[in-house]
Design an enzyme around this catalytic site. Sequence first.
Site, PDB file in Angstrom:
ATOM      1  CD  GLU A 129      -3.201  -1.003   1.940  1.00 24.84           C
ATOM      2  OE1 GLU A 129      -3.508   0.114   2.371  1.00 24.84           O
ATOM      3  OE2 GLU A 129      -3.863  -2.025   2.178  1.00 24.84           O
TER       4      GLU A 129
HETATM    5  C1  LIG Z   1       3.076  -9.423   0.667  1.00 24.84           C
HETATM    6  C2  LIG Z   1       2.700  -8.496  -0.427  1.00 24.84           C
HETATM    7  C3  LIG Z   1       1.370  -8.338  -0.772  1.00 24.84           C
HETATM    8  C4  LIG Z   1       1.015  -7.512  -1.846  1.00 24.84           C
HETATM    9  N1  LIG Z   1      -0.291  -7.471  -2.260  1.00 24.84           N
HETATM   10  C5  LIG Z   1      -0.583  -6.819  -3.426  1.00 24.84           C
HETATM   11  C6  LIG Z   1      -1.899  -6.893  -3.981  1.00 24.84           C
HETATM   12  O1  LIG Z   1      -2.796  -7.538  -3.430  1.00 24.84           O
HETATM   13  N2  LIG Z   1      -2.117  -6.264  -5.151  1.00 24.84           N
HETATM   14  C7  LIG Z   1      -1.148  -5.559  -5.802  1.00 24.84           C
HETATM   15  O2  LIG Z   1      -1.412  -5.019  -6.851  1.00 24.84           O
HETATM   16  N3  LIG Z   1       0.108  -5.465  -5.301  1.00 24.84           N
HETATM   17  C8  LIG Z   1       0.405  -6.074  -4.135  1.00 24.84           C
HETATM   18  N4  LIG Z   1       1.676  -5.996  -3.618  1.00 24.84           N
HETATM   19  C9  LIG Z   1       2.693  -5.209  -4.308  1.00 24.84           C
HETATM   20  C10 LIG Z   1       3.132  -3.964  -3.546  1.00 24.84           C
HETATM   21  O3  LIG Z   1       2.193  -2.958  -3.725  1.00 24.84           O
HETATM   22  C11 LIG Z   1       4.526  -3.595  -4.054  1.00 24.84           C
HETATM   23  O4  LIG Z   1       5.407  -4.530  -3.496  1.00 24.84           O
HETATM   24  C12 LIG Z   1       4.935  -2.211  -3.700  1.00 24.84           C
HETATM   25  O5  LIG Z   1       4.226  -1.302  -4.484  1.00 24.84           O
HETATM   26  C13 LIG Z   1       6.428  -1.981  -3.911  1.00 24.84           C
HETATM   27  O6  LIG Z   1       6.847  -2.442  -5.134  1.00 24.84           O
HETATM   28  P1  LIG Z   1       8.156  -3.371  -5.242  1.00 24.84           P
HETATM   29  O7  LIG Z   1       8.061  -4.420  -4.226  1.00 24.84           O
HETATM   30  O8  LIG Z   1       8.294  -3.756  -6.639  1.00 24.84           O
HETATM   31  O9  LIG Z   1       9.336  -2.404  -4.801  1.00 24.84           O
HETATM   32  P2  LIG Z   1      10.052  -1.306  -5.691  1.00 24.84           P
HETATM   33  O10 LIG Z   1       9.056  -0.497  -6.415  1.00 24.84           O
HETATM   34  O11 LIG Z   1      11.124  -1.937  -6.478  1.00 24.84           O
HETATM   35  O12 LIG Z   1      10.688  -0.386  -4.571  1.00 24.84           O
HETATM   36  C14 LIG Z   1      11.862  -0.751  -3.873  1.00 24.84           C
HETATM   37  C15 LIG Z   1      12.214   0.365  -2.902  1.00 24.84           C
HETATM   38  O13 LIG Z   1      12.461   1.576  -3.611  1.00 24.84           O
HETATM   39  C16 LIG Z   1      11.711   2.632  -3.036  1.00 24.84           C
HETATM   40  N5  LIG Z   1      11.343   3.575  -4.088  1.00 24.84           N
HETATM   41  C17 LIG Z   1      10.845   3.320  -5.313  1.00 24.84           C
HETATM   42  N6  LIG Z   1      10.628   4.471  -5.971  1.00 24.84           N
HETATM   43  C18 LIG Z   1      11.007   5.472  -5.149  1.00 24.84           C
HETATM   44  C19 LIG Z   1      11.024   6.899  -5.242  1.00 24.84           C
HETATM   45  N7  LIG Z   1      10.623   7.561  -6.321  1.00 24.84           N
HETATM   46  N8  LIG Z   1      11.469   7.590  -4.191  1.00 24.84           N
HETATM   47  C20 LIG Z   1      11.882   6.971  -3.075  1.00 24.84           C
HETATM   48  N9  LIG Z   1      11.877   5.641  -2.939  1.00 24.84           N
HETATM   49  C21 LIG Z   1      11.451   4.901  -3.955  1.00 24.84           C
HETATM   50  C22 LIG Z   1      10.503   1.958  -2.403  1.00 24.84           C
HETATM   51  O14 LIG Z   1      10.002   2.745  -1.347  1.00 24.84           O
HETATM   52  C23 LIG Z   1      11.109   0.655  -1.908  1.00 24.84           C
HETATM   53  O15 LIG Z   1      11.666   0.887  -0.659  1.00 24.84           O
HETATM   54  C24 LIG Z   1       2.025  -6.800  -2.531  1.00 24.84           C
HETATM   55  C25 LIG Z   1       3.353  -6.908  -2.134  1.00 24.84           C
HETATM   56  C26 LIG Z   1       3.706  -7.758  -1.115  1.00 24.84           C
HETATM   57  C27 LIG Z   1       5.147  -7.891  -0.759  1.00 24.84           C
END
Ligand SMILES: Cc1cc2nc3c(=O)[nH]c(=O)nc-3n(C[C@H](O)[C@H](O)[C@H](O)COP(=O)(O)OP(=O)(O)OC[C@H]3O[C@@H](n4cnc5c(N)ncnc54)[C@H](O)[C@@H]3O)c2cc1C
Length: 855
Positions: A502
């Site tokens: 989220e």
């Molecule tokens: C257990 C679990 C349940 C989930 N459930 C759902 C679901 O039901 N439906 C769904 O659609 N998604 C779901 N997600 C996905 C979740 O929304 C994403 O994991 C989240 O948006 C982060 O994306 P990522 O993991 O690819 O991290 P990334 O986007 O790769 O980010 C990695 C890090 O970089 C940081 N970062 C990225 N961009 C920036 C920026 N511009 N400035 C500063 N920091 C930045 C982030 O804060 C993070 O710390 C789920 C994820 C998990 C792990």
Amino acid sequence: MQWLIWIGIVAVMAVLLAKTRWGYRVWLAGVAVALGVLTAVGLLHGIGIVLVWLLYLLVAVVLLWTPFRRPWISQPVMQAIAKALPPMSDTEKAAIEAGTVGWEAELFRGRPDWSRLSAVAAPTLSDDEQAFLDGPAETLCRMLDDWDITHERNDLPPEVWDFIKSNGFFGMIIPKSYGGLEFSAYAHSQVVMKIASRSVAAAVTVMVPNSLGPAELLLAYGTEEQKSHYLPRLARGEEVPCFALTGPLAGSDASSLPDTGIVCKGSFEGRQVLGFRVNWDKRYITLGPVATLLGLAFHAHDPDHLLGEVEDLGITCALIPTGTPGIDIGRRHNPSGAAFQNGPNSGRDVFIPMAWLIGGEAQIGNGWRMLVERLSVGRGVSLPALSTGGGKLASFATGAYARVRRQFHLPIGRFEGVEEALARIGGLTYLMDGGRRLTVAALDAGERPSVITAMVKYYLTESMRQVINDAMDVHGGRGICMGPSNYLGGTYQTLPVAITVEGANILTRTLMIFGQGAIRCHPYLLDEMAAARQGDVVRFDTLLLDHVGHAVRNGARAFVYAIAGRWLAPSPASGAEAEYYRALSRFSAAFAVLADMAFLVLGGQLKRKEKLSGRFADALGYMYLCSAVLKRFADDGRPKEDLPLLHWSCRYALHRIEQALDGVLRNFPLRLPAWLARVVLFPLGRRWHGPSDRLGHQVAGLLLAPNDSRDRLTAGVFTPDDPDDPVGCLEHALKLAIQAEVVEARLRREGIRPDAQMPHDDWLQAIEKEGHIVADERKLLNDFREAAMRVIRVDDFAPATSVAEAPVAKAPAAKAPAAKAPAAKKPAAKPATKKTSAKESAKTETKRKQTTIRR
Ligand SMILES: Cc1cc2nc3c(=O)[nH]c(=O)nc-3n(C[C@H](O)[C@H](O)[C@H](O)COP(=O)(O)OP(=O)(O)OC[C@H]3O[C@@H](n4cnc5c(N)ncnc54)[C@H](O)[C@@H]3O)c2cc1C
């Protein structure tokens, strides 16, 4: 003497600026009269007269002579702003415009109207909601065995799934007219909080359909046909929903999703109809592996112009039955071992008719706005509830454990080092609960505050991280060794899930909170940007004039309150909490000045200055949380016994606010404005240094014994009274510990100390015979010993059984997304946990220790 008069004049002007809302015409007239008098009585003389009057005339000309100001000042400023403004995509615009603003805007603007905060109704439960919490929610908690869920089944047991579905847990936000429970946001939050204190897997399972799931989107945007079909089925648990937005290439930057839908004709129920051919590749989707109804976000295109001229239609949301041909769904991830259903899914050339789009054809391209608007609601309820549930459980259990567990002949909670951790646990939990309650109260009042929900998501999950870490430290090995008796380790393991979902926390803090807050909460910025984009200099000029007045008044207020806030800053309360209201009024003004300075000096660059905007977010976030605990304290009837919690959390929050503002000044790229701002905002330096050790001692004391404050702090979580339950046994042991301490203290005074050579039972019998204790006291000390052993005991396993054998789904090879992962292993045989009776444990404790060392 003359200097004193001048200082007096400046002070009076600053106070008038701070406390009145006079317009610039009144000020110009007043200053002219004052300067006239000063000239007449000879206080102004020589070159001073010329300089001061010239300055006055310059300001008057700029303010009063519009034909000069507009082309020579406002126009160039407007053009510079228009040039510096980064281009804004429709997606960004949607995100910025989504939702409403509430209390955070008052704090942002520098002059919080405390009567608005007092007017927010305290959240309450209806009879039905209370009955649900006392009935089905309580029963569900009793059914949950987190060890069984996480380490033996890797899923909720079938009877728990059935119970959740048949009791309407999936339909808390669905109106009664569609068969749902139609709970308030507060009741919804209470239910999630209670379940989270028992099992994160169960809480997440209940959270998802009630937050950003198909129901939320259907309620806001669905057609009547879609609502009548799906909502009753979702409420009854006949459909299990999930929502798939993010994927391998679009995580935090979800709006860049590569999943496509191409407008085309296809066959549906024997007819050729217009629809989309959709391809997607998603991962991490909660409930995905067991979902029957897949909410899907994809980017819609119309290359053949079947709908009109526009080819790129934008992000669109659909509801797709998971049995539709072309969908690959059902495999699982293993998110920190939490065992809730979560996995990838994909679709190849899946045809969906227009009727499956949420809201039908009319909502094509509105998907991002839908998600952003609705995300803000769920984000304000689910994770804050889960975090507060974790904090409350930690407060309840850690206090009791620290009183029962002894080292160096003392309860560990009596050591100052442990006390520090206990104080953070109690104080942060109080802060979290205040933030949770104020936010759901706003949601129940019909607000959709996107900045507030981002703040509570971030600051509550981060506070939970701190609280659980502290609780783990206090529990030592008891928190580390996993097994059926460990009530803490599971929450610790799954912390990163709450941090990441989220809106991942780093991004939420450094990009979203202040970025969105600046535009949504600032009284002029959004309008000024719009006027600059349109080249409307007349409007821009008016806004600029008002904006300058706003900034000057905030500067005066910040300065006056920094020096004389105790007497001049407003507070709606007169008691012990008044100083906190006053400090918040001061910091709100200081925040507004600094924010304006950052906009003026850094302009569009501010978007990339994430370290600065993260600090602004901290200041705003802790102002919100601090006002939320003040509100909570007032709503609770200002109980005197809770004052240590109030003082601790307010002092902690004010310290964090001051630290954040100081950090902005220290790291501001242009030093001259930063230096000038420091003179205005911190004329007497910093004064909020965080809670004192004495205060920490008082807060820790509240956690170490049963009392009303502790009950209020931990209210709403599942605390079973069964002495055989891992959590239930804590309270039992705590009560015995307090009684036993009285007897033990008397024995110590009499010089009677336990004989290390003798088994405890024998020693008690011996001192009873000698008349040092009576039979009841011997029983009490024995009972306490047994209860304490139950509390400090950890699980051990037969050597042949490895916890690692618990079923886990393996990740597919990185380069072969289509290849199936090896099938999950069958659930391992139930680990042979050694369950020894407490009495036996006590007797064999030494022997066990030796055995462990030998192994
Ligand atoms: C257990 C679990 C349940 C989930 N459930 C759902 C679901 O039901 N439906 C769904 O659609 N998604 C779901 N997600 C996905 C979740 O929304 C994403 O994991 C989240 O948006 C982060 O994306 P990522 O993991 O690819 O991290 P990334 O986007 O790769 O980010 C990695 C890090 O970089 C940081 N970062 C990225 N961009 C920036 C920026 N511009 N400035 C500063 N920091 C930045 C982030 O804060 C993070 O710390 C789920 C994820 C998990 C792990």
